[in-house]
Design an enzyme around this catalytic site. Sequence first.
Site, PDB file in Angstrom:
ATOM      1  N   CYS A 158       0.638  -0.948  -0.413  1.00 57.55           N
ATOM      2  CA  CYS A 158       0.045   0.067   0.016  1.00 57.55           C
ATOM      3  C   CYS A 158       1.096   1.472  -0.235  1.00 57.55           C
ATOM      4  O   CYS A 158       1.661   1.327   0.773  1.00 57.55           O
ATOM      5  CB  CYS A 158      -0.972   0.106   1.110  1.00 57.55           C
ATOM      6  N   CYS A 167     -14.467  19.919   7.039  1.00 59.71           N
ATOM      7  CA  CYS A 167     -14.359  19.006   5.728  1.00 59.71           C
ATOM      8  C   CYS A 167     -15.005  18.170   4.896  1.00 59.71           C
ATOM      9  O   CYS A 167     -15.776  17.326   5.079  1.00 59.71           O
ATOM     10  CB  CYS A 167     -13.315  16.916   7.274  1.00 59.71           C
TER      11      CYS A 167
END
Length: 404
Positions: free
Chosen positions: A140, A361
């Site tokens: 990853c 956000c």
Amino acid sequence: MIVTIERLGHLGHGIAPGPVYVPGTLPGEVVEGTPDGDRLLDPKIITPSVNRVKPPCRHARACGGCQLQHASDAFVSRWKQEVVQTALAGQGLTAEFLPIVTSPARSRRRATLSARRTKGGVLIGFHARASDTIVEIPDCQLLHPGILEAFPGLQALVQTGGSRSTELSLQVTLTRGGPDVVVTGGKPLDAALRMDLARLVEAHGFSRLTWDGETVALRDRPALAMGTAMVVAPPGAFLQATAGGEAALLTAVRQALGPQKRVIDLFSGVGTFTLPLAGEMEVHAVEGDAAMTRALDLAARNTPDLHRISVETRDLFRRPLEPDELRGFTGAVIDPPRAGAEAQTDRLARSDIPVLAAVSCNPVTFARDARVLSDHGYRLDWVRVVDQFRWSTHIELVARLSRA
């Protein structure tokens, strides 16, 4: 069916006229595929965009953890800023945009992984797109190497406390004392399982293990630095996903506030902004979660050379601070959840606080709240987008608003 992608949707899907949604595509691309309702299955790109790049992660095709690895960094930066501009325009607002700050690859210090026992062992990773299938992610490019290094220990936890019939959720946060792990969906705790889990925590150097809401092992303090303070957050408490992203948000908040004497930090969490700012000014922190305010208060008491920090546990959705309670503050920080802070924003708008640092956000709820503040005499001075969640559609920002 052949379509031309016109724009990118808020979930990262390419959108062609119709609308037809095509994941993994970019504006300007000509795509062929099989129509299925409002989607195009098995899309084949006939004409690629100049903004298309080879995904840096070999898991990108199967894994659903990232949505935009096929797009260049420059394109993603422009798109995220345009999403915020569009949200503001929908409320009749404009602003100067400062340069975007993007977290580097392999910097996520906090992630929620999915896990399951199998016949052959254990699967840990992220879900495939729109699927319950777990994709393993040994290489990853999103996660901090420290999280990947914790995988053997996480696999041991799942092997010991998981079952083949149930998926587990593993929230992992890198701390000074080692990975802090919160597990949900595990086997019920009994004496034998507690002992086995405690041995695994010791063997793999985890700082703390919380199992379905109960802390079963504490090997070391799961502390995080916030300014000069060290904070031990409650298990699963909200924290910023990358150290670089947190630093960028803090820098923008400091820039927005400027020199101040006394500020209020609304939705303060465990002190992401409160503790660093207290090195320069007096701060009153307000947060609805009592466990987080206790952690913040303890960190403040154990850190020398800070200005005065006062802490208040209060549900700002049900009981926002009223304008008279906001009197005397020379600045405010507000960092609400994705739903925004409609009630508290209404009270802020009617306060006499001269300058606000708004952290968000969610561009849509930010724009809604900014409109309320603008209607009551605040000017939206500037916005800085912070791309803390690299290769995702998630957008964070800091804005400065001041009394005109």
